[in-house]
Motif scaffolding. Structure first.
Motif, mmCIF file in Angstrom:
data_model
loop_
_atom_site.group_PDB
_atom_site.id
_atom_site.type_symbol
_atom_site.label_atom_id
_atom_site.label_comp_id
_atom_site.label_asym_id
_atom_site.label_seq_id
_atom_site.Cartn_x
_atom_site.Cartn_y
_atom_site.Cartn_z
ATOM 1 N N LEU A 1 -2.375 -5.092 -5.572
ATOM 2 C CA LEU A 1 -3.270 -4.582 -4.536
ATOM 3 C C LEU A 1 -4.704 -5.031 -4.805
ATOM 4 O O LEU A 1 -5.450 -5.356 -3.877
ATOM 5 C CB LEU A 1 -3.176 -3.061 -4.453
ATOM 6 N N GLY A 2 -5.088 -5.072 -6.070
ATOM 7 C CA GLY A 2 -6.404 -5.582 -6.431
ATOM 8 C C GLY A 2 -6.570 -7.040 -6.017
ATOM 9 O O GLY A 2 -7.640 -7.459 -5.558
ATOM 10 N N ARG A 3 -5.504 -7.824 -6.150
ATOM 11 C CA ARG A 3 -5.550 -9.220 -5.712
ATOM 12 C C ARG A 3 -5.720 -9.306 -4.198
ATOM 13 O O ARG A 3 -6.445 -10.177 -3.697
ATOM 14 C CB ARG A 3 -4.292 -9.949 -6.170
ATOM 15 N N LEU A 4 -5.059 -8.407 -3.478
ATOM 16 C CA LEU A 4 -5.227 -8.396 -2.022
ATOM 17 C C LEU A 4 -6.665 -8.045 -1.648
ATOM 18 O O LEU A 4 -7.244 -8.638 -0.734
ATOM 19 C CB LEU A 4 -4.267 -7.396 -1.374
ATOM 20 N N ARG A 5 -7.211 -7.066 -2.348
ATOM 21 C CA ARG A 5 -8.602 -6.664 -2.101
ATOM 22 C C ARG A 5 -9.531 -7.855 -2.331
ATOM 23 O O ARG A 5 -10.393 -8.154 -1.504
ATOM 24 C CB ARG A 5 -8.983 -5.519 -3.026
ATOM 25 N N MET B 1 0.836 -1.211 0.000
ATOM 26 C CA MET B 1 0.000 0.000 0.000
ATOM 27 C C MET B 1 0.869 1.258 0.000
ATOM 28 O O MET B 1 0.563 2.219 -0.709
ATOM 29 C CB MET B 1 -0.969 -0.005 1.184
ATOM 30 N N GLU B 2 1.944 1.245 0.781
ATOM 31 C CA GLU B 2 2.868 2.390 0.786
ATOM 32 C C GLU B 2 3.471 2.609 -0.601
ATOM 33 O O GLU B 2 3.599 3.749 -1.051
ATOM 34 C CB GLU B 2 3.989 2.158 1.803
ATOM 35 N N SER B 3 3.815 1.529 -1.261
ATOM 36 C CA SER B 3 4.396 1.626 -2.598
ATOM 37 C C SER B 3 3.394 2.238 -3.582
ATOM 38 O O SER B 3 3.745 3.112 -4.375
ATOM 39 C CB SER B 3 4.834 0.243 -3.087
ATOM 40 N N VAL B 4 2.157 1.775 -3.520
ATOM 41 C CA VAL B 4 1.133 2.304 -4.435
ATOM 42 C C VAL B 4 0.881 3.778 -4.148
ATOM 43 O O VAL B 4 0.720 4.571 -5.078
ATOM 44 C CB VAL B 4 -0.166 1.472 -4.347
ATOM 45 N N ARG B 5 0.895 4.159 -2.903
ATOM 46 C CA ARG B 5 0.720 5.574 -2.569
ATOM 47 C C ARG B 5 1.889 6.418 -3.085
ATOM 48 O O ARG B 5 1.703 7.533 -3.545
ATOM 49 C CB ARG B 5 0.592 5.758 -1.059
ATOM 50 N N ARG B 6 3.079 5.848 -3.001
ATOM 51 C CA ARG B 6 4.288 6.573 -3.395
ATOM 52 C C ARG B 6 4.408 6.669 -4.923
ATOM 53 O O ARG B 6 4.655 7.720 -5.469
ATOM 54 C CB ARG B 6 5.498 5.843 -2.801
#
Length: 132
Positions: free
Chosen positions: A91-95, A76-81
């Motif tokens: 992240l979609g897979r995690l969701r 999540m930090e990576s996607v925000r960055r």
């Protein structure tokens, strides 16, 4: 060691040998005992947000083995960055996994929605729209 691995991956990125080299690199990381610290491979994806790397790539599989051990927050930090095509898919897979486990996955979805108002490339935003 992770930074050395990233440099090797960058050397082979776009070549026919990439996946073979990625497999070797992930084996070395596994043997090194880097553990969760190796999830810093996300920096490699951040440096190459539009790279053509399969979601079944050794790099993605390696990081996903840390599911439930801190990988989620680091991702999540990576996607925000710096969102990339691959990290938003991850992240979609995690969701989806959270939803499959009876959770709402809202935390992951919120990060994905934030990508839509970021300066990310249109292809990355399109990927997020497909996911949500």
């Amino acid at each position: 060691m992770t930074e050395e691995i990233i440099e090797r991956l960058e050397e082979y990125l776009g070549s026919e040998e990439f996946e073979y080299e990625a497999e070797n690199c992930m084996e070395e990381l596994d043997e090194s005992g880097e553990g969760i610290n190796a999830v810093l491979l996300l920096r490699f994806l951040e440096r190459h947000p539009m790279a053509d790397i399969s979601m079944t790539s050794a790099v993605v599989r390696y990081m996903e083995q840390f599911y439930g051990r801190g990988y989620e927050n680091i991702l999540m930090e990576s996607v925000r960055r710096r969102p990339t095509v691959h990290t938003v898919r991850m992240l979609g897979r995690l969701r989806n996994a959270a939803i499959d486990e009876g959770q709402d996955g809202e935390e992951f979805e919120d990060v994905l929605i934030d990508v839509l108002s970021s300066e990310a490339e249109d292809e990355i935003k399109d990927t997020v729209r497909e996911l949500i």
